[in-house]
Design an enzyme around this catalytic site. Sequence first.
Site: not given
Length: 159
Positions: A63, A94, A91, A61
């Site tokens: 992040e 993260c 999410c 992801h």
Amino acid sequence: MNEPPVIDLVSDDYFMREALRQARRAAAADEVPVGVVIVHEGGIIARAHNQVELLKDATAHAEMLAITQAQTALGDWRLNACTLFVTKEPCPMCAGALVQARMGRVVFAASDPKGGAAGGALNLLQFPGFNHRCEITRGILEEEARALLREFFGGKRRG
């Protein structure tokens, strides 16, 4: 005498626009359009977008990738003096990483009531039992980020 307008390069809007550029790069690569920049002392030290499909890695992801870049740039795992700008609410994975990295502030554009972990579905960034809590700013350039997500997922449903 009229002075020219001052361009505020340290504003939340400016940095979120940079994150939106990253999100567009993700969309162009057929990744979920999420983009991130991390700012330290007024300058961008990390930029990333989702690369889950490219890397075949569920943890890739934006992040997560940006946190690693920022820690390398600073030579420290603690990011207390940093602000992360992300186009979609983090999410749980993260958000957990942001807490572990001691991110000072998290700014996000589009909320995620189903899976967001910064106040949408739950709030891990400010969970009372954790040693660290991140400051949160919500809704910066939300409509632009939401439109990008709608366009991406609408295309997936049509195609």
